[in-house]
Design a protein around this motif. Structure first.
Motif, PDB file in Angstrom:
ATOM      1  N   LEU A 108     -50.920-125.851  29.893  1.00 53.51           N
ATOM      2  CA  LEU A 108     -51.303-127.185  29.417  1.00 53.51           C
ATOM      3  C   LEU A 108     -50.708-127.479  28.049  1.00 53.51           C
ATOM      4  CD1 LEU A 108     -55.052-127.041  30.475  1.00 53.51           C
ATOM      5  CD2 LEU A 108     -53.207-128.291  31.621  1.00 53.51           C
ATOM      6  N   GLU A 109     -50.672-126.460  27.185  1.00 50.61           N
ATOM      7  CA  GLU A 109     -50.127-126.589  25.821  1.00 50.61           C
ATOM      8  C   GLU A 109     -49.520-125.262  25.412  1.00 50.61           C
ATOM      9  OE1 GLU A 109     -49.887-129.232  23.836  1.00 50.61           O
ATOM     10  OE2 GLU A 109     -51.019-130.548  25.181  1.00 50.61           O
ATOM     11  N   GLY A 110     -48.429-125.305  24.668  1.00 52.59           N
ATOM     12  CA  GLY A 110     -47.863-124.103  24.089  1.00 52.59           C
ATOM     13  C   GLY A 110     -46.904-123.377  25.002  1.00 52.59           C
ATOM     14  N   GLU A 111     -46.793-122.071  24.743  1.00 56.58           N
ATOM     15  CA  GLU A 111     -45.851-121.210  25.450  1.00 56.58           C
ATOM     16  C   GLU A 111     -46.449-119.817  25.562  1.00 56.58           C
ATOM     17  OE1 GLU A 111     -41.627-121.347  24.175  1.00 56.58           O
ATOM     18  OE2 GLU A 111     -41.859-119.187  23.829  1.00 56.58           O
ATOM     19  N   ILE A 112     -46.215-119.160  26.681  1.00 57.44           N
ATOM     20  CA  ILE A 112     -46.727-117.812  26.920  1.00 57.44           C
ATOM     21  C   ILE A 112     -45.636-117.016  27.643  1.00 57.44           C
ATOM     22  CG2 ILE A 112     -47.817-118.293  29.158  1.00 57.44           C
ATOM     23  CD1 ILE A 112     -49.518-116.274  26.408  1.00 57.44           C
ATOM     24  N   THR A 113     -45.607-115.718  27.381  1.00 60.09           N
ATOM     25  CA  THR A 113     -44.639-114.842  28.048  1.00 60.09           C
ATOM     26  C   THR A 113     -45.402-113.861  28.915  1.00 60.09           C
ATOM     27  OG1 THR A 113     -43.086-115.014  26.197  1.00 60.09           O
ATOM     28  CG2 THR A 113     -42.790-113.151  27.695  1.00 60.09           C
ATOM     29  N   MET A 114     -44.963-113.739  30.165  1.00 59.95           N
ATOM     30  CA  MET A 114     -45.530-112.740  31.059  1.00 59.95           C
ATOM     31  C   MET A 114     -44.524-111.603  31.179  1.00 59.95           C
ATOM     32  SD  MET A 114     -47.044-113.045  34.907  1.00 59.95           S
ATOM     33  CE  MET A 114     -46.014-112.106  36.006  1.00 59.95           C
ATOM     34  N   THR A 121     -38.864-107.131  32.031  1.00 57.99           N
ATOM     35  CA  THR A 121     -38.756-108.435  32.668  1.00 57.99           C
ATOM     36  C   THR A 121     -39.731-109.377  31.980  1.00 57.99           C
ATOM     37  OG1 THR A 121     -38.172-107.391  34.751  1.00 57.99           O
ATOM     38  CG2 THR A 121     -38.913-109.684  34.848  1.00 57.99           C
ATOM     39  N   LYS A 122     -39.192-110.460  31.442  1.00 58.51           N
ATOM     40  CA  LYS A 122     -39.996-111.428  30.702  1.00 58.51           C
ATOM     41  C   LYS A 122     -39.827-112.800  31.338  1.00 58.51           C
ATOM     42  CE  LYS A 122     -39.308-109.066  26.269  1.00 58.51           C
ATOM     43  NZ  LYS A 122     -38.771-107.834  26.699  1.00 58.51           N
ATOM     44  N   ILE A 123     -40.944-113.436  31.637  1.00 59.71           N
ATOM     45  CA  ILE A 123     -40.931-114.794  32.158  1.00 59.71           C
ATOM     46  C   ILE A 123     -41.607-115.679  31.122  1.00 59.71           C
ATOM     47  CG2 ILE A 123     -41.664-116.309  34.042  1.00 59.71           C
ATOM     48  CD1 ILE A 123     -41.948-112.961  35.073  1.00 59.71           C
ATOM     49  N   ILE A 124     -40.886-116.607  30.567  1.00 57.73           N
ATOM     50  CA  ILE A 124     -41.448-117.503  29.555  1.00 57.73           C
ATOM     51  C   ILE A 124     -41.887-118.790  30.243  1.00 57.73           C
ATOM     52  CG2 ILE A 124     -40.988-118.827  27.460  1.00 57.73           C
ATOM     53  CD1 ILE A 124     -38.929-116.653  26.723  1.00 57.73           C
ATOM     54  N   LEU A 125     -43.162-119.115  30.053  1.00 57.89           N
ATOM     55  CA  LEU A 125     -43.729-120.347  30.613  1.00 57.89           C
ATOM     56  C   LEU A 125     -44.042-121.299  29.464  1.00 57.89           C
ATOM     57  CD1 LEU A 125     -46.243-118.687  33.090  1.00 57.89           C
ATOM     58  CD2 LEU A 125     -44.020-119.685  33.648  1.00 57.89           C
ATOM     59  N   ARG A 126     -43.653-122.556  29.643  1.00 57.51           N
ATOM     60  CA  ARG A 126     -43.895-123.571  28.620  1.00 57.51           C
ATOM     61  C   ARG A 126     -44.743-124.710  29.203  1.00 57.51           C
ATOM     62  NH1 ARG A 126     -38.594-121.787  28.029  1.00 57.51           N
ATOM     63  NH2 ARG A 126     -38.224-120.827  25.992  1.00 57.51           N
ATOM     64  N   LYS A 127     -45.199-125.569  28.328  1.00 59.55           N
ATOM     65  CA  LYS A 127     -46.025-126.712  28.738  1.00 59.55           C
ATOM     66  C   LYS A 127     -45.443-127.371  29.981  1.00 59.55           C
ATOM     67  CE  LYS A 127     -47.959-131.039  27.072  1.00 59.55           C
ATOM     68  NZ  LYS A 127     -48.148-131.896  25.906  1.00 59.55           N
ATOM     69  N   GLY A 128     -46.303-127.516  31.005  1.00 59.24           N
ATOM     70  CA  GLY A 128     -45.897-128.140  32.251  1.00 59.24           C
ATOM     71  C   GLY A 128     -45.467-127.150  33.320  1.00 59.24           C
ATOM     72  N   ASP A 129     -45.218-125.889  32.944  1.00 60.43           N
ATOM     73  CA  ASP A 129     -44.815-124.880  33.926  1.00 60.43           C
ATOM     74  C   ASP A 129     -46.031-124.341  34.672  1.00 60.43           C
ATOM     75  OD1 ASP A 129     -42.197-125.123  33.085  1.00 60.43           O
ATOM     76  OD2 ASP A 129     -42.214-123.289  31.875  1.00 60.43           O
ATOM     77  N   THR A 130     -45.811-123.955  35.926  1.00 57.80           N
ATOM     78  CA  THR A 130     -46.859-123.387  36.773  1.00 57.80           C
ATOM     79  C   THR A 130     -46.361-122.074  37.360  1.00 57.80           C
ATOM     80  OG1 THR A 130     -47.651-125.598  37.335  1.00 57.80           O
ATOM     81  CG2 THR A 130     -48.321-123.810  38.792  1.00 57.80           C
ATOM     82  N   MET A 131     -47.251-121.100  37.462  1.00 58.43           N
ATOM     83  CA  MET A 131     -46.905-119.803  38.037  1.00 58.43           C
ATOM     84  C   MET A 131     -47.940-119.430  39.084  1.00 58.43           C
ATOM     85  SD  MET A 131     -46.652-116.047  36.269  1.00 58.43           S
ATOM     86  CE  MET A 131     -44.908-116.136  35.903  1.00 58.43           C
ATOM     87  N   VAL A 132     -47.486-118.799  40.153  1.00 53.44           N
ATOM     88  CA  VAL A 132     -48.369-118.192  41.135  1.00 53.44           C
ATOM     89  C   VAL A 132     -48.184-116.688  40.965  1.00 53.44           C
ATOM     90  CG1 VAL A 132     -48.960-117.954  43.573  1.00 53.44           C
ATOM     91  CG2 VAL A 132     -48.101-120.152  42.696  1.00 53.44           C
ATOM     92  N   GLN A 133     -49.205-116.012  40.480  1.00 53.50           N
ATOM     93  CA  GLN A 133     -49.164-114.586  40.175  1.00 53.50           C
ATOM     94  C   GLN A 133     -49.898-113.860  41.298  1.00 53.50           C
ATOM     95  OE1 GLN A 133     -49.822-110.962  39.371  1.00 53.50           O
ATOM     96  NE2 GLN A 133     -51.682-112.027  38.871  1.00 53.50           N
ATOM     97  N   ARG A 134     -49.205-112.959  42.011  1.00 48.12           N
ATOM     98  CA  ARG A 134     -49.722-112.364  43.239  1.00 48.12           C
ATOM     99  C   ARG A 134     -49.852-110.853  43.116  1.00 48.12           C
ATOM    100  NH1 ARG A 134     -46.024-112.700  46.878  1.00 48.12           N
ATOM    101  NH2 ARG A 134     -47.433-112.607  48.642  1.00 48.12           N
ATOM    102  N   ALA A 135     -50.890-110.380  42.447  1.00 46.43           N
ATOM    103  CA  ALA A 135     -51.227-108.957  42.351  1.00 46.43           C
ATOM    104  C   ALA A 135     -50.138-108.123  41.701  1.00 46.43           C
ATOM    105  CB  ALA A 135     -51.590-108.395  43.730  1.00 46.43           C
ATOM    106  N   THR A 136     -49.288-108.739  40.876  1.00 46.46           N
ATOM    107  CA  THR A 136     -48.261-107.969  40.191  1.00 46.46           C
ATOM    108  C   THR A 136     -48.823-107.330  38.928  1.00 46.46           C
ATOM    109  OG1 THR A 136     -47.534-109.975  39.059  1.00 46.46           O
ATOM    110  CG2 THR A 136     -46.335-109.353  41.051  1.00 46.46           C
TER     111      THR A 136
END
Length: 181
Positions: A108-114, A121-136
């Protein structure tokens, strides 16, 4: 560093229901309750929780998130919340974990790294991004100087026997950030 949580106020939560005659009503119309420490810490606003899916729908029911925050992962149900994640302190070890769930996350706001598995392995998510995280196997880190606000819907899941052969048994969840198993 000064807190920046004032830009992330409590959210308004509106929950509908039915009166005794079956008429549609507003059951709850109030700000969500923040769970978490004051200052720059992780904070959670629970929206709703159901112990099973399909969720039973009664006319009027007790608020399932009225009590203290519950970090248990749903085993047969669903949990919906807003989470505010502060900047990760330098030198902090990422909390790697795996949950037996499918998690739908929307920034919703900001940025987060998974980070996943190898921490490389780094996935950067920013405002407006959506992720489906499946037991990883993953960890969340915030490399910015601002909080990140996430909408999260966790749905109970079960890894298949084939996947279990590849990754091993799911570790027992410990909300105090320790792995058991």
């Amino acid at each position: 560093m000064p807190t920046n949580l004032e830009q992330y106020p409590n959210l308004r939560r509106v929950v509908t229901g039915h009166d005794e005659s079956g008429k549609s009503i507003v059951m709850i119309d109030a700000p969500c309750t923040y769970h978490g420490a004051d200052g720059d810490s992780w904070r959670v606003q629970d929206i709703w929780r159901s112990a099973v899916v399909p969720a039973p729908i009664d006319g009027i029911e007790p608020d399932p998130v009225a009590g203290p925050v519950d970090f248990e992962i749903p085993t047969t149900g669903v949990s919906v919340r807003i989470t505010d994640i502060p900047p990760t302190p330098a030198g902090s070890e990422p909390f790697m974990h795996r949950t037996n769930s499918i998690d739908y996350l929307h920034v919703l706001e900001g940025e987060i790294t998974m980070l996943i598995d190898d921490l490389e392995t780094k996935i950067i998510l920013r405002k407006g991004d959506t992720m489906v995280q499946r037991a990883t196997d993953h960890a969340w880190v915030n490399h910015t100087d601002r909080h990140c606000r996430l909408f999260i819907c966790m749905v109970a899941g079960r890894i298949t026997p084939e996947l279990e052969k590849a990754i091993g048994k799911m570790p027992e969840w410990d909300p105090n950030h320790r792995r058991n198993g």
